[in-house]
Motif scaffolding. Structure first.
Motif, PDB file in Angstrom:
ATOM      1  N   UNK A   5      -8.627  -5.177  93.353  1.00 29.79           N
ATOM      2  CA  UNK A   5      -9.948  -5.572  92.870  1.00 29.79           C
ATOM      3  C   UNK A   5     -10.544  -6.682  93.718  1.00 29.79           C
ATOM      4  N   UNK A   6      -9.690  -7.600  94.189  1.00 28.27           N
ATOM      5  CA  UNK A   6     -10.168  -8.675  95.047  1.00 28.27           C
ATOM      6  C   UNK A   6     -10.707  -8.111  96.356  1.00 28.27           C
ATOM      7  N   UNK A   7     -10.018  -7.109  96.909  1.00 28.85           N
ATOM      8  CA  UNK A   7     -10.510  -6.448  98.117  1.00 28.85           C
ATOM      9  C   UNK A   7     -11.842  -5.780  97.839  1.00 28.85           C
ATOM     10  N   UNK A   8     -11.978  -5.214  96.644  1.00 29.49           N
ATOM     11  CA  UNK A   8     -13.212  -4.545  96.265  1.00 29.49           C
ATOM     12  C   UNK A   8     -14.365  -5.539  96.168  1.00 29.49           C
ATOM     13  N   UNK A   9     -14.066  -6.778  95.830  1.00 26.61           N
ATOM     14  CA  UNK A   9     -15.064  -7.846  95.752  1.00 26.61           C
ATOM     15  C   UNK A   9     -15.778  -7.990  97.090  1.00 26.61           C
ATOM     16  N   UNK A  10     -15.029  -8.007  98.163  1.00 22.35           N
ATOM     17  CA  UNK A  10     -15.600  -8.118  99.504  1.00 22.35           C
ATOM     18  C   UNK A  10     -16.267  -6.805  99.909  1.00 22.35           C
ATOM     19  N   UNK A  11     -15.644  -5.686  99.575  1.00 25.50           N
ATOM     20  CA  UNK A  11     -16.209  -4.378  99.923  1.00 25.50           C
ATOM     21  C   UNK A  11     -17.572  -4.165  99.272  1.00 25.50           C
ATOM     22  N   UNK A  12     -17.795  -4.780  98.121  1.00 29.05           N
ATOM     23  CA  UNK A  12     -19.080  -4.656  97.418  1.00 29.05           C
ATOM     24  C   UNK A  12     -20.169  -5.540  98.030  1.00 29.05           C
ATOM     25  N   UNK A  14     -19.792  -9.044  98.518  1.00 26.58           N
ATOM     26  CA  UNK A  14     -19.659 -10.449  98.144  1.00 26.58           C
ATOM     27  C   UNK A  14     -18.724 -11.177  99.123  1.00 26.58           C
ATOM     28  N   UNK A  15     -18.733 -12.506  99.032  1.00 27.05           N
ATOM     29  CA  UNK A  15     -17.764 -13.301  99.780  1.00 27.05           C
ATOM     30  C   UNK A  15     -18.028 -13.469 101.254  1.00 27.05           C
ATOM     31  N   UNK A  16     -19.283 -13.312 101.683  1.00 27.12           N
ATOM     32  CA  UNK A  16     -19.570 -13.338 103.120  1.00 27.12           C
ATOM     33  C   UNK A  16     -20.345 -14.565 103.591  1.00 27.12           C
ATOM     34  N   UNK A  17     -21.145 -15.166 102.747  1.00 24.79           N
ATOM     35  CA  UNK A  17     -22.017 -16.258 103.185  1.00 24.79           C
ATOM     36  C   UNK A  17     -21.796 -17.554 102.414  1.00 24.79           C
ATOM     37  N   UNK A  18     -22.221 -17.547 101.152  1.00 34.06           N
ATOM     38  CA  UNK A  18     -22.137 -18.754 100.329  1.00 34.06           C
ATOM     39  C   UNK A  18     -21.741 -18.361  98.903  1.00 34.06           C
ATOM     40  N   UNK A  19     -21.023 -19.244  98.197  1.00 32.31           N
ATOM     41  CA  UNK A  19     -20.730 -18.963  96.787  1.00 32.31           C
ATOM     42  C   UNK A  19     -21.998 -18.748  95.954  1.00 32.31           C
ATOM     43  N   UNK A  20     -23.067 -19.523  96.249  1.00 23.91           N
ATOM     44  CA  UNK A  20     -24.285 -19.396  95.440  1.00 23.91           C
ATOM     45  C   UNK A  20     -24.909 -18.014  95.603  1.00 23.91           C
ATOM     46  N   UNK A  21     -24.815 -17.444  96.815  1.00 26.01           N
ATOM     47  CA  UNK A  21     -25.361 -16.098  97.020  1.00 26.01           C
ATOM     48  C   UNK A  21     -24.574 -15.071  96.210  1.00 26.01           C
ATOM     49  N   UNK A  22     -23.266 -15.250  96.137  1.00 23.59           N
ATOM     50  CA  UNK A  22     -22.454 -14.336  95.331  1.00 23.59           C
ATOM     51  C   UNK A  22     -22.870 -14.404  93.868  1.00 23.59           C
ATOM     52  N   UNK A  23     -23.067 -15.625  93.376  1.00 27.28           N
ATOM     53  CA  UNK A  23     -23.482 -15.766  91.977  1.00 27.28           C
ATOM     54  C   UNK A  23     -24.869 -15.176  91.769  1.00 27.28           C
ATOM     55  N   UNK A  48     -14.683 -14.891  92.398  1.00 26.19           N
ATOM     56  CA  UNK A  48     -15.527 -15.848  93.122  1.00 26.19           C
ATOM     57  C   UNK A  48     -14.805 -17.189  93.254  1.00 26.19           C
ATOM     58  N   UNK A  49     -14.084 -17.602  92.209  1.00 25.52           N
ATOM     59  CA  UNK A  49     -13.332 -18.851  92.256  1.00 25.52           C
ATOM     60  C   UNK A  49     -12.201 -18.760  93.282  1.00 25.52           C
ATOM     61  N   UNK A  50     -11.471 -17.648  93.267  1.00 26.55           N
ATOM     62  CA  UNK A  50     -10.338 -17.483  94.185  1.00 26.55           C
ATOM     63  C   UNK A  50     -10.811 -17.320  95.625  1.00 26.55           C
ATOM     64  N   UNK A  51     -11.822 -16.472  95.843  1.00 22.52           N
ATOM     65  CA  UNK A  51     -12.268 -16.189  97.203  1.00 22.52           C
ATOM     66  C   UNK A  51     -12.766 -17.446  97.906  1.00 22.52           C
ATOM     67  N   UNK A  52     -13.524 -18.273  97.194  1.00 24.99           N
ATOM     68  CA  UNK A  52     -14.109 -19.470  97.800  1.00 24.99           C
ATOM     69  C   UNK A  52     -13.248 -20.713  97.591  1.00 24.99           C
ATOM     70  N   UNK A  53     -12.054 -20.516  97.049  1.00 28.59           N
ATOM     71  CA  UNK A  53     -11.106 -21.616  96.852  1.00 28.59           C
ATOM     72  C   UNK A  53     -11.746 -22.767  96.077  1.00 28.59           C
ATOM     73  N   UNK A  54     -12.394 -22.429  94.979  1.00 32.83           N
ATOM     74  CA  UNK A  54     -13.109 -23.426  94.181  1.00 32.83           C
ATOM     75  C   UNK A  54     -12.201 -24.143  93.188  1.00 32.83           C
ATOM     76  N   UNK A  55     -11.022 -23.576  92.934  1.00 28.32           N
ATOM     77  CA  UNK A  55     -10.049 -24.198  92.037  1.00 28.32           C
ATOM     78  C   UNK A  55      -8.688 -23.583  92.320  1.00 28.32           C
ATOM     79  N   UNK A  56      -7.637 -24.314  92.004  1.00 27.70           N
ATOM     80  CA  UNK A  56      -6.289 -23.798  92.238  1.00 27.70           C
ATOM     81  C   UNK A  56      -5.926 -22.703  91.247  1.00 27.70           C
ATOM     82  N   UNK A  57      -6.555 -22.735  90.076  1.00 27.85           N
ATOM     83  CA  UNK A  57      -6.359 -21.691  89.065  1.00 27.85           C
ATOM     84  C   UNK A  57      -7.646 -21.534  88.275  1.00 27.85           C
ATOM     85  N   UNK A  58      -7.791 -20.425  87.603  1.00 32.37           N
ATOM     86  CA  UNK A  58      -9.023 -20.140  86.863  1.00 32.37           C
ATOM     87  C   UNK A  58      -8.982 -20.796  85.491  1.00 32.37           C
TER      88      UNK A  58
END
Length: 202
Positions: A5-12, A14-23, A48-58
């Motif tokens: 699913x995490x791979x699918x996040x990028x395939x869709x 997301x995860x390419x520019x900025x966290x705010x754009x993903x949101x 989004x939290x894991x991909x952008x390393x926004x926290x060590x855990x959700x």
């Protein structure tokens, strides 16, 4: 399953520019007008939290209402920038409220030397939301907001940042929305040709 699913996040897209754009793009149209709200899927916030390393855990629970509120502000501000308009003072104040998180500076030593980092006095979603909001502020400070664009496909509305040298990127994805437009124009030309031939033969 989580990695898939995490791979699918990028395939869709997301995860390419900025966290705010993903949101901002978590309110997603499929190119044909069908709307999906990614925030209604609790696993999406985790990505989004894991991909952008926004926290060590959700952290739990996920504050969906706050994420939606921040997304609404970001989309509205992006829309004004895309139109070449000044940002609304109320939106700036609202974004500043998300940025208002107490932090301290902490020094870290690595092989390449010492560097400083902002560390929140209290972690959790307040910090994560502030980092998403900060990515928008950083874009304004470090990059050209005039490179923000909407995909011109009316059934898509994806917001993207154009990094082409001449600022000429048109579509969110040339293989999807760009190709759909080429197919549509080809069909329109075919119909026009058919009508012309029909009128001439009549």
């Amino acid at each position: 399953m989580m990695n898939q699913r995490a791979d699918n996040y990028v395939a869709l897209g997301f995860g390419k520019e900025y966290p705010w754009l993903d949101l901002a793009n978590s309110l997603e149209w499929n190119g044909y007008g069908k709307l999906t709200d990614r925030l209604q899927d609790p696993t999406w916030a985790g990505h989004i939290v894991k991909h952008w390393n926004l926290a060590s855990s959700l952290p739990r629970p996920i504050p969906v209402a706050q994420l939606i509120a921040l997304r609404t502000i970001l989309r509205r501000m992006a829309e004004r920038l895309i139109k070449g308009e000044a940002l609304d003072e109320r939106d700036l104040n609202a974004l500043n409220s998300f940025l208002s998180v107490p932090v301290r500076v902490k020094l870290f030593q690595h092989q390449n030397g010492v560097h400083s980092k902002l560390v929140p006095l209290r972690g959790g979603w307040h910090w994560i939301l502030s980092r998403i909001a900060a990515s928008f502020a950083e874009m304004l400070a470090l990059n050209r907001p005039d490179r923000l664009k909407y995909c011109p496909n009316e059934g898509c509305k994806w917001i993207f940042y154009d990094r082409t040298k001449a600022n000429t990127r048109r579509w969110c994805n040339d293989r999807t929305c760009g190709n759909r437009d080429r197919v549509r124009r080809s069909r329109d030309r075919g119909k026009k040709t058919a009508r012309t031939k029909s009128s001439k033969s009549g």
